[in-house]
Design an enzyme around this catalytic site. Structure first.
Site, PDB file in Angstrom:
ATOM      1  N   HIS A 271      12.584  65.528  42.380  1.00 52.90           N
ATOM      2  CA  HIS A 271      12.149  64.342  43.117  1.00 52.90           C
ATOM      3  C   HIS A 271      13.066  64.073  44.300  1.00 52.90           C
ATOM      4  CE1 HIS A 271       9.040  63.230  40.241  1.00 52.90           C
ATOM      5  NE2 HIS A 271       9.836  63.833  39.373  1.00 52.90           N
TER       6      HIS A 271
ATOM      7  N   GLY B 203      43.697  78.693  38.869  1.00 52.93           N
ATOM      8  CA  GLY B 203      43.289  77.308  38.613  1.00 52.93           C
ATOM      9  C   GLY B 203      41.830  77.187  38.201  1.00 52.93           C
ATOM     10  N   ARG B 204      40.943  77.855  38.947  1.00 54.16           N
ATOM     11  CA  ARG B 204      39.510  77.707  38.672  1.00 54.16           C
ATOM     12  C   ARG B 204      39.068  78.554  37.478  1.00 54.16           C
ATOM     13  NH1 ARG B 204      40.904  79.876  43.384  1.00 54.16           N
ATOM     14  NH2 ARG B 204      40.331  82.009  43.904  1.00 54.16           N
TER      15      ARG B 204
ATOM     16  N   LYS C 146      48.654  73.048  37.464  1.00 52.83           N
ATOM     17  CA  LYS C 146      49.293  74.356  37.306  1.00 52.83           C
ATOM     18  C   LYS C 146      50.661  74.360  37.987  1.00 52.83           C
ATOM     19  CE  LYS C 146      48.637  79.201  38.477  1.00 52.83           C
ATOM     20  NZ  LYS C 146      47.754  80.252  38.965  1.00 52.83           N
TER      21      LYS C 146
ATOM     22  N   GLU D  91      47.772  65.050  45.240  1.00 57.47           N
ATOM     23  CA  GLU D  91      46.843  64.091  44.618  1.00 57.47           C
ATOM     24  C   GLU D  91      47.275  63.781  43.186  1.00 57.47           C
ATOM     25  OE1 GLU D  91      46.061  66.797  46.241  1.00 57.47           O
ATOM     26  OE2 GLU D  91      44.343  66.476  47.577  1.00 57.47           O
TER      27      GLU D  91
ATOM     28  N   GLU E  51      35.607  78.873  46.125  1.00 56.33           N
ATOM     29  CA  GLU E  51      37.041  79.102  46.314  1.00 56.33           C
ATOM     30  C   GLU E  51      37.362  80.576  46.058  1.00 56.33           C
ATOM     31  OE1 GLU E  51      40.404  77.117  43.977  1.00 56.33           O
ATOM     32  OE2 GLU E  51      40.311  75.800  45.704  1.00 56.33           O
TER      33      GLU E  51
ATOM     34  N   LYS F 267      46.373  70.850  53.455  1.00 60.46           N
ATOM     35  CA  LYS F 267      47.434  70.145  52.717  1.00 60.46           C
ATOM     36  C   LYS F 267      48.624  69.889  53.632  1.00 60.46           C
ATOM     37  CE  LYS F 267      46.478  72.391  48.258  1.00 60.46           C
ATOM     38  NZ  LYS F 267      46.993  73.292  47.241  1.00 60.46           N
TER      39      LYS F 267
HETATM   40  O1  F6P Z   1      42.661  73.212  45.946  1.00 57.55           O
HETATM   41  C1  F6P Z   1      43.552  74.254  45.762  1.00 57.55           C
HETATM   42  C2  F6P Z   1      44.056  74.341  44.373  1.00 57.55           C
HETATM   43  O2  F6P Z   1      45.188  75.134  44.426  1.00 57.55           O
HETATM   44  C3  F6P Z   1      43.051  74.888  43.389  1.00 57.55           C
HETATM   45  O3  F6P Z   1      42.960  76.259  43.404  1.00 57.55           O
HETATM   46  C4  F6P Z   1      43.585  74.346  42.115  1.00 57.55           C
HETATM   47  O4  F6P Z   1      42.639  74.427  41.103  1.00 57.55           O
HETATM   48  C5  F6P Z   1      43.910  72.936  42.532  1.00 57.55           C
HETATM   49  O5  F6P Z   1      44.416  73.077  43.844  1.00 57.55           O
HETATM   50  C6  F6P Z   1      44.868  72.193  41.658  1.00 57.55           C
HETATM   51  O6  F6P Z   1      46.119  72.824  41.593  1.00 57.55           O
HETATM   52  P1  F6P Z   1      47.180  72.434  40.504  1.00 57.55           P
HETATM   53  O7  F6P Z   1      46.600  72.727  39.163  1.00 57.55           O
HETATM   54  O8  F6P Z   1      48.376  73.269  40.800  1.00 57.55           O
HETATM   55  O9  F6P Z   1      47.478  70.964  40.637  1.00 57.55           O
END
Ligand code: F6P
Length: 540
Positions: free
Chosen positions: A385, A268-269, A208, A214, A354, A505
């Site tokens: 199990h 995002g979620r 987003k 990452e 979240e 972060k």
């Molecule tokens: O972990 C925090 C967060 O902002 C989530 O809410 C989001 O889904 C994720 O990081 C990834 O964010 P982006 O889509 O901006 O890379």
């Protein structure tokens, strides 16, 4: 929305009294006293049958919970969401994931603008692109068909597409596989590409913000992997971006012509229906994706219009809150009796934890009660199990959701009977258990009886759907989204921000500087020692 503290409300006090008086009541007695209990506490909508009869509630409790929802303004906040108001107050944003699944004929105004045409335009671009990939009309730089799509993204830019890819296995293109790279651990990418031909691989960089460490790190590494094999000129054919941030996509060196956009009013979620679903659409095709959106929309409309007593997500949210705030339950298990829903609990973890893992209300005041529960789970029967022992005989209260489908998910009806028998039996065993008397009658040795008694009275919901299809997946996910919403509205929290993830972060970047010797930030003795040990032993 009342400014009274939640716990001072008469209805809250009343529920507290009811909870205190509840101790000692057993589900067994509730079913014995009321032969109609299952009918009265079962509701169906959008093809989802919600059996909530095996819960610690009666009409009085339910009336109290529904009154609580009314007094806490659940419907007003719901209507505000659908009206495009900035209910994500801490980020001053509308919360309009429901617009992503509205039909083209709908109208939905956000910040003075009808967003449905834009949503449909992006869906159309996604459909065009995914059809080209699926039909072999979008080729790699050396003219080969795309055989693997790797979604690089994390959190909401990963969990939904991955969950849906597994869930919709039977609808996926047989010759195009999806893989997912989320973790900044280079092992994730290494594993994903190990057996792949770069010439047949397409990367979807999904973020987003397009700033997530990452994702950007993995995207750079993937680019290097591709360029090593095919050269710089191949990048445009093998990389597409999904983001709200055009500038960042450009700055990253990606062609914005191959970018699929969405909007800041999609959290995002809550984004698996947006362009974040591009990899899902490549896998299942535009038609199935549209069916999934229709399932979401059907549940949205149900949530928007059904009376609260018949409103599935509202009922589910209230029942969760009942155990959480009045009986101290700390976690809730989600147990899909469907191998294809293996990633559903992980998806729900982000959605629920979240969203509702907050400790202050909308006014910044400390919450007087507990908010979101820990969500966890595994597919049944695997969990049986493993951890069900604790569910049946442990000391903790863990309400469970058992999710099942009438139609087999594979070509063996007999095996499906076995699977469903387990689901129904587990709900029965959790609720009714086994007494010492029953064990004695079965001839159990006296010495074993205390260890073999299952007290029962362990609450569960059963969610039963006809088949695991794109439509029903949409129904199911939207059901949980609105359950989360209901709970958040009662606590009066912002279920749509996530400030808590920011600190880690920032600290990670500071510590990276320490590791690489670019800075020496002050730290506590534990952090200093860990840094020293790592620095002394690291290879580069
Ligand atoms: O972990 C925090 C967060 O902002 C989530 O809410 C989001 O889904 C994720 O990081 C990834 O964010 P982006 O889509 O901006 O890379």
């Amino acid at each position: 929305m009342t400014q009274h503290s939640l716990v001072d409300l008469a209805v809250w006090q009343d529920l507290r009294g009811q909870a205190a008086a509840w101790h000692g009541r057993h589900l067994k007695d509730l079913f014995r006293e009321d032969p109609q209990r299952a009918e009265r506490y079962g509701v169906e909508a959008c093809g989802l049958y919600f059996d909530f009869s095996k819960n610690w509630l009666d009409d009085r409790v339910l009336a109290g919970l529904l009154k609580l929802a009314e007094e806490r303004g659940v419907t007003a906040r719901r209507d505000a969401m659908f009206a495009g108001e900035h209910i994500n107050a801490t980020e001053d944003r509308a919360v309009m994931h429901v617009a992503l699944r509205m039909p083209p004929s709908a109208r939905c105004v956000v910040d003075g603008k009808d967003v449905v045409p834009e949503v449909q335009a992006v869906l159309q671009r996604m459909a065009d692109f995914s059809t080209r990939v699926r039909e072999g009309r979008w080729l790699g730089a050396s003219g080969k068909r795309i055989r693997t799509v790797i979604n690089i993204g994390i959190g909401g830019s990963y969990l939904g597409p991955e969950m849906a890819y597994h869930a919709l296995r039977r609808f996926c293109h047989p010759q195009i596989g999806l893989r997912f790279v989320a973790n900044v651990d280079a092992a994730a990418l290494e594993r994903a590409v190990a057996d792949l031909d770069p010439a047949e691989t397409l990367f979807v960089v999904a973020s987003k913000t397009f700033t997530t460490l990452e994702t950007m790190t993995n995207a750079r590494a993937a680019r290097e992997w591709l360029v090593r094999a095919l050269g710089e000129a191949a990048v445009a054919q093998h990389f597409v971006a999904v983001s709200t941030n055009t500038e960042a996509v450009r700055a990253f060196g990606m062609d914005t012509e191959h970018m699929f956009g969405f909007w800041d009013w999609v959290g995002g979620r809550y984004s698996m229906d947006s362009a974040i679903g591009l990899s899902t659409m490549i896998a299942v095709g535009a038609e199935a994706f549209t069916e999934m959106l229709a399932g979401f929309h059907a549940m949205d409309e149900h949530f928007r219009s059904a009376p609260l007593r018949q409103n599935l997500p509202v009922l589910h949210g209230l029942i969760s809150l009942w155990y959480n705030d009045f009986f101290g339950a700390q976690s809730q298990a989600v147990l899909p009796y469907a191998q294809d829903l293996s990633r559903f609990p992980a998806y729900l973890q982000q959605l629920q934890m979240e969203s509702n893992g907050k400790s202050v209300d909308m006014h910044g005041r400390a919450l007087p009660v507990d908010s979101g529960m820990v969500i966890w789970g595994e597919p049944g029967t695997d969990g049986q199990h493993s951890f069900y022992q604790l569910l049946h005989q442990g000391t903790r209260l863990i309400p469970c959701d058992l999710i099942g489908f009438v139609e087999p998910l594979a070509d063996s009806a007999a095996q499906h009977d076995l699977l469903m028998a387990n689901l129904i039996a587990q709900a029965e065993a959790l609720a009714f258990g086994k007494t010492a008397e029953e064990l004695r009658q079965e001839g159990a040795p006296d010495a074993q009886i205390p260890f073999r008694v299952c007290p029962g009275n362990r609450p569960s919901n059963v969610l039963l759907l006809d088949a695991l299809t794109p439509y029903s997946l949409g129904v199911l996910v939207a059901f949980y989204e609105h359950s989360v919403f209901t709970q958040g509205a009662i606590w009066d929290i912002d279920s749509f921000d996530q400030w808590g993830v920011e600190l880690g972060k920032v600290l990670a970047l500071r510590i990276l500087d320490d590791i690489q010797g670019k800075a020496q930030h002050p730290h506590d003795s534990s952090t200093r020692q860990l840094l020293a040990r790592y620095r002394a032993a690291r290879r580069n």
